[in-house]
Design an enzyme around this catalytic site. Structure first.
Site, short mmCIF file in Angstrom:
data_model
loop_
_atom_site.label_atom_id
_atom_site.label_comp_id
_atom_site.label_asym_id
_atom_site.label_seq_id
_atom_site.Cartn_x
_atom_site.Cartn_y
_atom_site.Cartn_z
N ASP A 13 24.87 33.56 -46.59
CA ASP A 13 25.62 35.05 -47.02
C ASP A 13 25.24 36.24 -46.31
O ASP A 13 26.11 37.79 -46.65
CB ASP A 13 25.07 35.04 -48.18
CG ASP A 13 25.43 34.94 -49.54
OD1 ASP A 13 26.10 33.14 -49.14
OD2 ASP A 13 24.03 34.45 -50.33
N LYS A 16 29.65 35.14 -42.52
CA LYS A 16 30.30 34.05 -41.74
C LYS A 16 31.98 33.95 -41.32
O LYS A 16 32.54 33.75 -40.55
CB LYS A 16 30.35 32.55 -41.84
CG LYS A 16 27.91 32.79 -41.55
CD LYS A 16 27.83 31.09 -41.53
CE LYS A 16 27.32 31.03 -43.05
NZ LYS A 16 26.74 31.99 -43.96
N LYS A 18 34.07 36.11 -42.09
CA LYS A 18 34.53 37.73 -41.02
C LYS A 18 34.62 37.06 -40.11
O LYS A 18 35.34 37.13 -39.25
CB LYS A 18 34.20 38.52 -41.94
CG LYS A 18 33.80 40.11 -40.06
CD LYS A 18 33.66 41.24 -40.86
CE LYS A 18 33.71 41.98 -39.58
NZ LYS A 18 33.64 43.22 -39.47
N GLY A 40 30.62 30.41 -49.50
CA GLY A 40 31.44 31.25 -49.99
C GLY A 40 31.92 32.27 -49.05
O GLY A 40 31.07 33.32 -48.71
N HIS A 41 33.02 31.21 -48.59
CA HIS A 41 33.32 32.96 -47.20
C HIS A 41 34.30 33.71 -46.91
O HIS A 41 34.97 32.99 -47.42
CB HIS A 41 33.41 31.08 -45.92
CG HIS A 41 31.99 31.04 -45.21
ND1 HIS A 41 31.94 30.27 -44.78
CD2 HIS A 41 31.01 30.58 -46.06
CE1 HIS A 41 31.03 29.39 -44.25
NE2 HIS A 41 30.20 29.94 -45.17
N GLN A 223 26.07 27.81 -45.35
CA GLN A 223 24.52 28.62 -46.06
C GLN A 223 23.54 28.66 -44.33
O GLN A 223 24.39 29.57 -43.56
CB GLN A 223 23.76 26.79 -46.95
CG GLN A 223 24.31 27.15 -47.35
CD GLN A 223 25.35 25.98 -47.50
OE1 GLN A 223 25.76 24.97 -46.74
NE2 GLN A 223 26.59 26.15 -48.56
N SER A 298 29.29 34.94 -53.68
CA SER A 298 30.74 35.10 -53.72
C SER A 298 30.95 33.77 -54.69
O SER A 298 32.34 33.67 -54.96
CB SER A 298 31.63 35.04 -52.41
OG SER A 298 30.44 34.08 -51.57
N THR A 299 29.54 32.46 -54.82
CA THR A 299 30.20 31.60 -55.44
C THR A 299 30.10 31.77 -57.07
O THR A 299 30.74 31.23 -57.85
CB THR A 299 30.00 30.26 -54.54
OG1 THR A 299 30.66 30.22 -53.10
CG2 THR A 299 30.34 28.75 -55.68
N ARG A 302 26.54 35.20 -59.04
CA ARG A 302 24.68 36.04 -58.92
C ARG A 302 24.08 37.00 -58.15
O ARG A 302 24.49 37.10 -56.73
CB ARG A 302 24.03 34.65 -59.35
CG ARG A 302 23.49 33.34 -59.76
CD ARG A 302 23.43 32.60 -59.32
NE ARG A 302 23.35 31.88 -58.57
CZ ARG A 302 22.36 30.93 -58.16
NH1 ARG A 302 21.21 30.05 -58.48
NH2 ARG A 302 22.94 30.42 -56.57
N ASP A 332 25.34 49.59 -41.78
CA ASP A 332 26.48 50.22 -42.79
C ASP A 332 25.81 50.00 -43.82
O ASP A 332 25.66 51.09 -44.53
CB ASP A 332 27.98 50.44 -42.51
CG ASP A 332 28.63 48.78 -43.84
OD1 ASP A 332 27.77 47.74 -42.56
OD2 ASP A 332 28.93 48.64 -44.56
N GLY A 414 31.65 46.83 -41.33
CA GLY A 414 32.26 47.39 -42.54
C GLY A 414 33.07 45.72 -42.91
O GLY A 414 33.03 45.46 -42.02
#
Ligand code: IMP
Length: 423
Positions: A13, A16, A18, A40-41, A223, A298-299, A302, A332, A414
């Site tokens: 997380d 990656k 972006k 979850g990218h 991961q 994102s997956t 949680r 940020d 951002g």
């Protein structure tokens, strides 16, 4: 031409998606080499959020070839949904995507096994995403898995049945819902029909041909190093090689072709699921970071655990990966603090100071030794160059560089493509 490997240096997380999207124009090919639907990218374009699980993050660039490599474990049902979600947005998927015929397939019973295995562990559960990752890699290494190339062969259905029955015999003790399995199977077989219309090929030839022709490749990791099956916080890890070496075995590319290893880290740490996390903040500060950073999986959705940056863990990750440059994400998020802390070493259980990660972090608690630096409450939002960044944030970056001995090449301020500063 070379291959560059882009990977997470922490517990996943790191952002990656972006980064891959941002640097993809420099590469002809973006290739995923491990993991599967547990990833979850997230990419944000024109304010719109997209989450990719198995399809490489180069898919939004029409001139980029995307490859799902042999090191991946692919869930056909998740794949079909991802394709549909992209096609609805008019993204060209079929033309620009190649799948390795050696990629292992996650079958429905892998997910049931994952669930049963986690349930049996009780307090010791790994916090798996329950996407079937562990059981499908188990079958791969037990030399009984099914691969994408197999879906084109006449005896696929009987081989599927045999594997399913083997799984069911393992599941019997924990029971399972036949109705649920039937529904999963319907989706599975429909999704295989869809995959049969895609290019399922010998991607190792494709990738090596690209290298021969002088085209460059970006290997997109999923991961992070601390979740690596060998070097992560075992047993609280995923089941694949998330480190740079995994790019070679997961794509069929020789180590001599690797040029850069681009390591991504947040300006702080997060972890989702169970397991050791030396700098974790179980307090208001941790909550503040979670809220500001929108730290929710994102997956799985949680809430992520949060903590200060862990330099010994990063140093270890840089060592095993041979990181040549680092990217700092989400600085940020720390805008809201007057001062920030960084872990520079640990106190081990014997009370000694150490910069080394214990091989068994889960059973040997390390207490972080924290160094305090001044914060940057003026924020990063208005900066558009290294020079225009708040001076305390620059000091923070320089402190990290100095302690780790690896240069920072760019900084994300951002989620958007445009919120990126080259150092
Ligand atoms: P699994 O790979 O789904 O079995 O999960 C094993 C561990 O890795 C769990 O702690 C998960 O939360 C974690 N994990 C798996 N994939 C990701 C990811 O993409 N980002 C962050 N953590 C992950």
């Amino acid at each position: 031409m070379p291959i560059d490997v882009l990977l997470g240096l922490q517990w996943g997380d790191e952002g990656k998606g972006k980064v891959v999207d941002y640097i993809a124009p420099k590469y002809k090919v973006v290739a995923r080499f491990q993991g599967g639907p547990n990833a979850g990218h997230t990419l944000v374009m024109n304010g719109e959020k997209h989450v990719l699980h198995q399809i490489p993050s180069g898919i939004f660039r029409p001139d980029t070839i995307n490859v799902i490599g042999n090191g991946v474990v692919l869930d056909p049902a998740v794949f079909a949904k991802e394709v549909l979600a992209l096609e609805v947005k008019n993204v060209e998927v079929k033309e620009n995507l190649f799948l390795s015929n050696r990629t292992q397939i996650i079958i429905p019973t892998h997910k049931l096994l994952d669930r049963a295995s986690e349930a049996s562990k009780g307090e010791q559960k790994i916090g798996s995403t329950l996407k079937g990752i562990g059981p499908s890699y188990q079958d791969k290494f037990a030399r009984q898995g099914l691969r994408l190339g197999d879906i084109l062969s006449a005896d696929f259905d009987s081989r599927y049945e045999a594997l399913k029955l083997a799984h069911i015999s393992l599941l019997d003790g924990s029971g399972f819902d036949q109705q649920e399995l039937n529904e999963m199977e319907t989706q599975f077989f429909e999704s295989l029909e869809k995959i049969r219309t895609f290019k399922v090929v010998n991607t190792e030839y494709l990738l090596n041909d690209c290298l021969q022709k002088g085209q460059s490749i970006l290997a997109e990791g999923a991961q992070g190093a601390m979740l690596d099956i060998d070097f992560g916080s075992y047993p609280f890890v995923t089941s694949s090689s998330t480190t740079a070496a995994g790019a070679c075995t997961g794509l069929g590319i020789a180590p001599r072709h690797i040029r850069k290893v681009i390591g991504i880290t947040k300006a702080y740490c997060t972890r989702v699921g169970s397991g050791p996390f030396p700098t974790e903040l179980n307090d208001e500060t941790g909550e503040k970071i979670r809220k500001a950073g929108q730290e929710f999986g994102s997956t799985t959705g949680r809430p992520r655990r949060t903590g200060w940056l862990d330099l010994p863990a990063l140093k270890f990750a840089n060592m095993v990966n041979g990181t040549t440059e680092m990217l700092i994400m989400k600085g940020d998020v720390l805008d809201c603090f007057d001062e920030v802390k960084v872990c520079t070493a640990y106190h081990n259980e014997a009370g000694q100071v150490s910069e080394e990660l214990h091989y068994d972090m889960a059973r040997n608690i390390s207490r972080p030794i924290l160094h305090t630096l001044a914060g940057w409450p003026e924020g990063l939002a208005s900066a558009d160059s290294w020079d225009s960044l708040p001076s305390n944030f620059k000091s923070y970056c320089l402190f990290i560089e100095e302690k780790l001995g690896v240069p920072i090449s760019f900084i994300s301020t951002g989620p958007g493509r445009e919120q990126t500063i080259v150092k």
